[in-house]
Design a protein around this motif. Structure first.
Motif, PDB file in Angstrom:
ATOM      1  N   ALA A  17     -28.459 -35.695 -54.206  1.00 35.36           N
ATOM      2  CA  ALA A  17     -27.260 -36.362 -53.684  1.00 35.36           C
ATOM      3  C   ALA A  17     -25.990 -35.579 -54.016  1.00 35.36           C
ATOM      4  N   GLY A  18     -26.117 -34.606 -54.907  1.00 38.66           N
ATOM      5  CA  GLY A  18     -24.950 -33.815 -55.306  1.00 38.66           C
ATOM      6  C   GLY A  18     -24.077 -34.514 -56.324  1.00 38.66           C
ATOM      7  N   THR A  19     -24.648 -35.474 -57.051  1.00 44.09           N
ATOM      8  CA  THR A  19     -23.851 -36.237 -58.015  1.00 44.09           C
ATOM      9  C   THR A  19     -24.220 -35.959 -59.463  1.00 44.09           C
ATOM     10  N   TYR A  20     -25.194 -35.085 -59.703  1.00 39.57           N
ATOM     11  CA  TYR A  20     -25.615 -34.855 -61.091  1.00 39.57           C
ATOM     12  C   TYR A  20     -24.561 -34.089 -61.878  1.00 39.57           C
ATOM     13  N   ARG A  21     -24.272 -34.585 -63.048  1.00 42.26           N
ATOM     14  CA  ARG A  21     -23.411 -33.913 -64.016  1.00 42.26           C
ATOM     15  C   ARG A  21     -24.087 -34.057 -65.374  1.00 42.26           C
ATOM     16  N   PHE A  23     -22.975 -34.742 -68.201  1.00 48.64           N
ATOM     17  CA  PHE A  23     -22.493 -35.873 -68.995  1.00 48.64           C
ATOM     18  C   PHE A  23     -23.064 -37.205 -68.507  1.00 48.64           C
ATOM     19  N   PHE A  24     -23.857 -37.189 -67.429  1.00 47.60           N
ATOM     20  CA  PHE A  24     -24.567 -38.394 -66.973  1.00 47.60           C
ATOM     21  C   PHE A  24     -25.910 -38.564 -67.680  1.00 47.60           C
ATOM     22  N   ASP A  25     -26.264 -37.641 -68.575  1.00 47.84           N
ATOM     23  CA  ASP A  25     -27.585 -37.688 -69.198  1.00 47.84           C
ATOM     24  C   ASP A  25     -27.838 -38.985 -69.967  1.00 47.84           C
ATOM     25  N   GLU A  26     -26.862 -39.503 -70.666  1.00 45.52           N
ATOM     26  CA  GLU A  26     -27.085 -40.742 -71.416  1.00 45.52           C
ATOM     27  C   GLU A  26     -27.310 -41.939 -70.492  1.00 45.52           C
ATOM     28  N   PRO A  27     -26.482 -42.145 -69.467  1.00 45.71           N
ATOM     29  CA  PRO A  27     -26.800 -43.226 -68.530  1.00 45.71           C
ATOM     30  C   PRO A  27     -28.146 -43.014 -67.824  1.00 45.71           C
ATOM     31  N   ILE A  28     -28.495 -41.769 -67.561  1.00 43.40           N
ATOM     32  CA  ILE A  28     -29.796 -41.485 -66.941  1.00 43.40           C
ATOM     33  C   ILE A  28     -30.923 -41.872 -67.889  1.00 43.40           C
ATOM     34  N   ASN A  29     -30.772 -41.570 -69.187  1.00 47.42           N
ATOM     35  CA  ASN A  29     -31.764 -41.981 -70.187  1.00 47.42           C
ATOM     36  C   ASN A  29     -31.907 -43.501 -70.217  1.00 47.42           C
ATOM     37  N   GLN A  30     -30.790 -44.183 -70.191  1.00 48.46           N
ATOM     38  CA  GLN A  30     -30.817 -45.646 -70.220  1.00 48.46           C
ATOM     39  C   GLN A  30     -31.486 -46.206 -68.964  1.00 48.46           C
ATOM     40  N   ARG A  85     -26.100 -47.291 -58.643  1.00 47.89           N
ATOM     41  CA  ARG A  85     -24.827 -47.270 -57.919  1.00 47.89           C
ATOM     42  C   ARG A  85     -23.827 -46.348 -58.621  1.00 47.89           C
ATOM     43  N   ASP A  86     -23.737 -46.477 -59.944  1.00 49.04           N
ATOM     44  CA  ASP A  86     -22.785 -45.661 -60.695  1.00 49.04           C
ATOM     45  C   ASP A  86     -23.124 -44.170 -60.644  1.00 49.04           C
ATOM     46  N   LEU A  87     -24.396 -43.855 -60.490  1.00 51.21           N
ATOM     47  CA  LEU A  87     -24.819 -42.455 -60.401  1.00 51.21           C
ATOM     48  C   LEU A  87     -24.725 -41.909 -58.977  1.00 51.21           C
ATOM     49  N   GLY A  88     -24.258 -42.738 -58.045  1.00 54.73           N
ATOM     50  CA  GLY A  88     -24.101 -42.297 -56.664  1.00 54.73           C
ATOM     51  C   GLY A  88     -25.409 -42.277 -55.891  1.00 54.73           C
ATOM     52  N   LEU A  89     -26.374 -43.094 -56.309  1.00 54.95           N
ATOM     53  CA  LEU A  89     -27.689 -43.080 -55.679  1.00 54.95           C
ATOM     54  C   LEU A  89     -27.922 -44.269 -54.750  1.00 54.95           C
ATOM     55  N   ILE A  97     -18.113 -42.224 -54.862  1.00 56.42           N
ATOM     56  CA  ILE A  97     -17.986 -40.921 -55.524  1.00 56.42           C
ATOM     57  C   ILE A  97     -17.402 -39.897 -54.564  1.00 56.42           C
ATOM     58  N   ASP A  98     -17.894 -39.873 -53.315  1.00 52.93           N
ATOM     59  CA  ASP A  98     -17.395 -38.914 -52.328  1.00 52.93           C
ATOM     60  C   ASP A  98     -15.921 -39.127 -52.038  1.00 52.93           C
ATOM     61  N   GLU A  99     -15.497 -40.386 -51.936  1.00 55.22           N
ATOM     62  CA  GLU A  99     -14.087 -40.650 -51.657  1.00 55.22           C
ATOM     63  C   GLU A  99     -13.199 -40.145 -52.786  1.00 55.22           C
ATOM     64  N   LYS A 100     -13.642 -40.335 -54.026  1.00 53.29           N
ATOM     65  CA  LYS A 100     -12.854 -39.859 -55.162  1.00 53.29           C
ATOM     66  C   LYS A 100     -12.781 -38.343 -55.174  1.00 53.29           C
ATOM     67  N   SER A 101     -13.891 -37.681 -54.874  1.00 54.07           N
ATOM     68  CA  SER A 101     -13.896 -36.222 -54.921  1.00 54.07           C
ATOM     69  C   SER A 101     -13.222 -35.605 -53.705  1.00 54.07           C
ATOM     70  N   MET A 102     -13.151 -36.344 -52.609  1.00 52.86           N
ATOM     71  CA  MET A 102     -12.558 -35.810 -51.386  1.00 52.86           C
ATOM     72  C   MET A 102     -11.038 -35.940 -51.366  1.00 52.86           C
ATOM     73  N   LYS A 103     -10.485 -36.823 -52.162  1.00 50.08           N
ATOM     74  CA  LYS A 103      -9.032 -36.974 -52.171  1.00 50.08           C
ATOM     75  C   LYS A 103      -8.400 -35.719 -52.748  1.00 50.08           C
ATOM     76  N   GLN A 104      -7.385 -35.235 -52.053  1.00 50.78           N
ATOM     77  CA  GLN A 104      -6.692 -34.064 -52.549  1.00 50.78           C
ATOM     78  C   GLN A 104      -5.751 -34.460 -53.672  1.00 50.78           C
ATOM     79  N   LYS A 105      -5.759 -33.630 -54.676  1.00 53.10           N
ATOM     80  CA  LYS A 105      -4.852 -33.871 -55.789  1.00 53.10           C
ATOM     81  C   LYS A 105      -3.470 -33.359 -55.400  1.00 53.10           C
ATOM     82  N   LYS A 106      -2.457 -34.110 -55.785  1.00 58.57           N
ATOM     83  CA  LYS A 106      -1.091 -33.705 -55.476  1.00 58.57           C
ATOM     84  C   LYS A 106      -0.726 -32.497 -56.317  1.00 58.57           C
TER      85      LYS A 106
END
Length: 117
Positions: A17-21, A23-30, A85-89, A97-106
């Protein structure tokens, strides 16, 4: 399936899905642990006859109640869904997740001016 197997599947799904980071390892473990518990509860539910309603003895007699094993499965499923849901799955999670990453930063005026050089 054991926790390690679920962890591999979850990470693979996140990567696809292109959402792996990392720092998601702990939620993934849970989530992997929740999925293992859910599978165990599901096996027990099936082993006990898959009855959604059981009779509970009370001093006044037997009364029908929702099977506690089914309640546990429902609870674990809802908890797992929130992690998915939180992992973008899920479609809504991925969209969020896509909307947050697609917004251009000012960019600041200073950054714009420096880019001109």
């Amino acid at each position: 399936m054991k926790k390690a197997g679920y962890k591999k599947k979850i990470i693979a799904a996140c990567e696809q899905a292109g959402t792996y980071r990392p720092f998601f390892d702990e939620p993934i473990n849970q989530l992997a642990e929740i999925m293992e518990l859910r599978e165990t509860a599901m096996k027990q539910f099936k082993k006990s006859g898959s009855k959604s309603v059981i009779m509970k003895s009370t001093p006044a007699g037997a009364v029908p109640i929702k099977n506690p094993e089914l309640s546990l499965i429902d609870s674990l499923t809802k908890t797992a869904l929130s992690y998915w849901r939180d992992l973008g799955l899920t479609p809504s999670g991925l969209k969020k997740i896509d909307e947050k990453s697609m917004k251009q930063k000012k960019k600041s005026v200073l950054a714009e001016a420096l880019n001109g050089f």
